[in-house]
Write an enzyme that holds these catalytic residues in place. Structure first.
Site, PDB file in Angstrom:
ATOM      1  N   ASP A 220      -2.560 -18.538   0.936  1.00 46.91           N
ATOM      2  CA  ASP A 220      -3.532 -19.251   0.092  1.00 46.91           C
ATOM      3  C   ASP A 220      -4.231 -20.347   0.895  1.00 46.91           C
ATOM      4  OD1 ASP A 220      -1.019 -20.434   0.187  1.00 46.91           O
ATOM      5  OD2 ASP A 220      -0.965 -21.032  -1.921  1.00 46.91           O
TER       6      ASP A 220
ATOM      7  N   ASP B 176      -6.137  -7.158   4.055  1.00 45.71           N
ATOM      8  CA  ASP B 176      -7.253  -6.530   3.346  1.00 45.71           C
ATOM      9  C   ASP B 176      -8.161  -7.617   2.771  1.00 45.71           C
ATOM     10  OD1 ASP B 176      -8.791  -4.508   2.026  1.00 45.71           O
ATOM     11  OD2 ASP B 176      -7.751  -5.031   0.167  1.00 45.71           O
TER      12      ASP B 176
ATOM     13  N   ASP C  81     -11.981  -9.299   4.413  1.00 46.68           N
ATOM     14  CA  ASP C  81     -13.245  -9.300   3.660  1.00 46.68           C
ATOM     15  C   ASP C  81     -13.817 -10.715   3.590  1.00 46.68           C
ATOM     16  OD1 ASP C  81     -13.200  -6.592   3.114  1.00 46.68           O
ATOM     17  OD2 ASP C  81     -13.714  -6.852   1.007  1.00 46.68           O
TER      18      ASP C  81
ATOM     19  N   LYS D 240       3.442 -15.448   2.902  1.00 44.75           N
ATOM     20  CA  LYS D 240       3.689 -16.188   1.662  1.00 44.75           C
ATOM     21  C   LYS D 240       5.190 -16.459   1.611  1.00 44.75           C
ATOM     22  CE  LYS D 240       2.332 -17.944  -2.290  1.00 44.75           C
ATOM     23  NZ  LYS D 240       1.517 -19.185  -2.329  1.00 44.75           N
TER      24      LYS D 240
ATOM     25  N   TYR E 185       0.809  -1.215   0.000  1.00 44.68           N
ATOM     26  CA  TYR E 185       0.000   0.000   0.000  1.00 44.68           C
ATOM     27  C   TYR E 185       0.843   1.267   0.000  1.00 44.68           C
ATOM     28  CZ  TYR E 185      -4.573  -2.142   0.736  1.00 44.68           C
ATOM     29  OH  TYR E 185      -5.734  -2.831   0.583  1.00 44.68           O
TER      30      TYR E 185
HETATM   31  C1  IPM Z   1     -10.289  -1.444   3.734  1.00 45.64           C
HETATM   32  C2  IPM Z   1     -10.542  -0.878   2.358  1.00 45.64           C
HETATM   33  C3  IPM Z   1      -9.386   0.052   2.013  1.00 45.64           C
HETATM   34  C4  IPM Z   1      -8.115  -0.777   2.020  1.00 45.64           C
HETATM   35  C5  IPM Z   1      -9.552   0.787   0.670  1.00 45.64           C
HETATM   36  C6  IPM Z   1     -10.843   1.581   0.658  1.00 45.64           C
HETATM   37  C7  IPM Z   1      -8.368   1.654   0.348  1.00 45.64           C
HETATM   38  O1  IPM Z   1     -10.696  -1.897   1.422  1.00 45.64           O
HETATM   39  O2  IPM Z   1     -10.226  -0.665   4.702  1.00 45.64           O
HETATM   40  O3  IPM Z   1     -10.150  -2.653   3.837  1.00 45.64           O
HETATM   41  O4  IPM Z   1      -7.819  -1.451   1.031  1.00 45.64           O
HETATM   42  O5  IPM Z   1      -7.419  -0.755   3.032  1.00 45.64           O
HETATM   43 MG    MG Z   2     -10.667  -3.844   2.247  1.00 49.99          MG
END
Ligand code: IPM
Ligand code: MG
Length: 361
Positions: A227, A251, A255, A195, A146
């Site tokens: 993975d 990240d 999710d 990884k 990032y």
């Molecule tokens: C999160 C989001 C952010 C990230 C984006 C919006 C930049 O996906 O907070 O997980 O990737 O960190």
């Molecule tokens: Mg995210």
């Protein structure tokens, strides 16, 4: 006590859910004798519309002057919103990355919990979901891909894009220490995800995590390739307590973990630095498709406010009161549209805020 809180309503459903979180915090203040001192700042698209940039230096200064930051969500529809015609450093998300870096918020805590009352929403087979799960994803938030150097150039008529993934041992050590500290307060298990079969940065990650682990003999730890971790999260999420990982993997895995709960509208998060200061936000995005309709689920933001009381203000009783109110409201059968199921009462975003505020005691 006086709580100085900077709020970032942001974009999409952000303003609605932050409004409900303030409502609940004001009720906590009334019941427990505190004073809430809120100041709003603009970030994301809301700031672009006014200032042309997603976060101003003045807004950062306001955030720094507070004890904690409570955020809704930022960003819009990436295919239709004019914000995404701007150069990348001026888009809404750049504001979020900038505030993380400016406030040194290197430790991102993302709990993924299967709520008993909402177990039906879990997309996994019942034989898996019936075991339940409660994990904390600890994501490094200010390093790695990032924040590494990046560029797009044309070399011999061919477009070429480069992103760089760099970690130094100090960046790894400080997040590993936070991860093990949190594990000590939970079920004392850390799964460090990397990884290391391919990446140098992951091999260094492993080495530093092993050093840190020596200081926590009570915590059992393991290494897992990213993975494999992605598979294990759907195969048997109950095996995890603390997942410790770098920025990009965190990240993606966070999710996945939130989707596995089936109720992303319920998941809070905290981003912390070395002090008590933190930024608290729901794990979900700005849901531009339902913005302004008063149907969003404010619970993730309200639970983020609870994390704020716990981690930045040491107000455990007050945080417990919010968590208990959430449990009670679910038990009482109230649901926003995203978690609605048969036999329950469907309520709006603001009604959910009212119901929770009523249950603060
Ligand atoms: C999160 C989001 C952010 C990230 C984006 C919006 C930049 O996906 O907070 O997980 O990737 O960190
Ligand atoms: Mg995210």
């Amino acid at each position: 006590m006086e709580l100085k809180i900077t709020c970032i309503p942001g974009d999409g459903i952000g303003p609605e859910i932050v409004r409900e979180a303030k409502k609940v915090l004001n009720k906590v203040a009334e019941v427990y004798g505190h004073e809430m001192n809120f100041t709003d700042i603009l970030m994301g698209g809301a700031s672009i519309d006014v200032h042309g940039v997603p976060l101003t230096d003045e807004a950062i200064a306001t955030a720094k002057a507070a004890d904690a930051v409570l955020m809704g969500s930022i960003g819009g529809n990436t295919s239709t919103s004019p914000w995404y015609k701007l150069p990348p450093q001026n888009r809404p998300e750049a504001g979020l990355l900038k505030i993380r870096k400016a406030l040194n918020l290197f430790a991102n805590l993302r709990p993924a919990i299967l709520y008993e009352e909402l177990a039906g929403a879990c997309p996994l087979k019942e034989e898996i979901s019936s075991k339940g799960f409660d994990m904390m994803i600890m994501r490094e938030l200010t390093g790695g891909l990032y924040f590494g150097a990046r560029k797009t150039e044309e070399v011999d008529g061919v477009l070429k894009a480069t992103d760089t993934l760099t970690y130094d041992e100090n960046e790894i050590r400080r997040i590993a220490i936070k991860g093990f500290d949190i594990a000590m307060k939970r079920n004392k298990k850390v799964t460090s995800v990397d990884k290391a079969n391919v990446l140098d940065s992951s091999r260094l990650w492993r080495k530093v995590v092993e050093e840190v682990a020596k200081d926590y003999p009570e915590v059992s730890y393991e290494h897992m390739l990213v993975d494999n971790c992605a598979m294990q999260l759907v195969k048997d999420p109950s095996q995890f307590d603390v997942i410790l990982t770098e920025n990009m993997f965190g990240d993606i895995l966070s999710d996945e973990a939130s989707m596995v709960t089936g109720s992303i509208g319920m998941l809070a998060s905290a981003s912390l630095n070395d002090t008590k200061f933190g930024l608290y936000e729901p794990s979900h995005g700005s849901a531009p498709d339902i913005a302004g309709m008063n149907i969003a689920n404010p619970i993730a933001t309200i639970l983020s406010a609870s994390m704020m009381l716990r981690y930045s203000f040491d107000l455990d009783k007050e945080a417990d009161a919010i968590d208990a109110a959430v449990k009670q409201v679910l038990k009482d059968g109230f649901r926003t549209g995203d978690i609605m199921s048969e036999g329950c009462t469907k309520v709006s975003c603001s009604e959910m805020g009212d119901l929770l505020a009523e249950r603060i005691q």
